[in-house]
Design an enzyme around this catalytic site. Structure first.
Site, PDB file in Angstrom:
ATOM      1  N   GLY A   1      65.054  89.153  14.241  1.00  0.00           N
ATOM      2  CA  GLY A   1      64.142  89.590  15.654  1.00  0.00           C
ATOM      3  C   GLY A   1      64.008  88.164  16.406  1.00  0.00           C
ATOM      4  O   GLY A   1      63.845  87.900  17.547  1.00  0.00           O
ATOM      5  N   ASP A   2      63.636  86.605  15.218  1.00  0.00           N
ATOM      6  CA  ASP A   2      63.557  85.371  16.481  1.00  0.00           C
ATOM      7  C   ASP A   2      65.297  84.750  17.155  1.00  0.00           C
ATOM      8  O   ASP A   2      65.037  84.723  18.330  1.00  0.00           O
ATOM      9  CB  ASP A   2      63.533  84.238  14.870  1.00  0.00           C
ATOM     10  N   SER A   3      65.963  85.472  16.278  1.00  0.00           N
ATOM     11  CA  SER A   3      67.695  85.301  17.324  1.00  0.00           C
ATOM     12  C   SER A   3      67.816  85.805  18.144  1.00  0.00           C
ATOM     13  O   SER A   3      67.652  85.843  19.657  1.00  0.00           O
ATOM     14  CB  SER A   3      68.718  85.582  16.117  1.00  0.00           C
TER      15      SER A   3
END
Length: 149
Positions: free
Chosen positions: A26-28
């Site tokens: 999700g961060d990516s």
């Protein structure tokens, strides 16, 4: 070390992903999304970088989590809570632990939407007028971000 087979298809089922893997992906995805949005308006590499860093920082993600929290369905709420309540391996250096945990919950949701091929749900929330206004206000270089942010 376990062998990594780069030729095989991605086969991990959604329910087999940990909070860590959801948050990591999700961060990516969120950073890539932010980069694409900023590149629509800026070409100067320094300004692009500084704007993206501001959007992906823990405090910004935590604020986004608080904004979208009332809009989550039951399944999304469970994913958010699992991410928010997951064990913190190392305390954040430049953020409050509460913000860090809320940001992790947000990242888990984004990873969940990404892996579940529910990007439209993510986009729907990010296009809400109050979210667009907040994202614009968080930018260090006041640029014209398209309203479909």
């Amino acid at each position: 070390m376990k062998n990594i087979n780069f030729e095989s298809e991605l086969t991990i089922q959604m329910n087999e992903h940990s909070s860590f893997s959801l948050a990591y992906l999700g961060d990516s995805f969120f950073e890539l999304w932010c980069r694409q949005k900023i590149l629509q308006s800026l070409k100067n590499s320094r300004q692009v970088h500084l704007n993206v860093v501001q959007l992906v920082r823990c405090q910004t993600q935590a604020h986004l989590a608080r904004m979208i929290h009332p809009l989550l369905n039951n399944e999304e709420e469970i994913i958010y809570r699992q991410g928010r309540n997951s064990k913190t391996i190392s305390p954040p250096k430049h953020a409050a632990i509460k913000d860090y945990r809320e940001a992790t919950g947000f990242e888990c949701l984004v990873g969940y939407w990404y892996l579940g091929k529910q990007i439209k749900r993510f986009e729907e929330l990010m296009k809400r007028p109050e979210i667009v206004a907040y994202l614009k206000s968080a930018l260090p270089f006041k640029i014209l971000v398209p309203d479909s942010a």
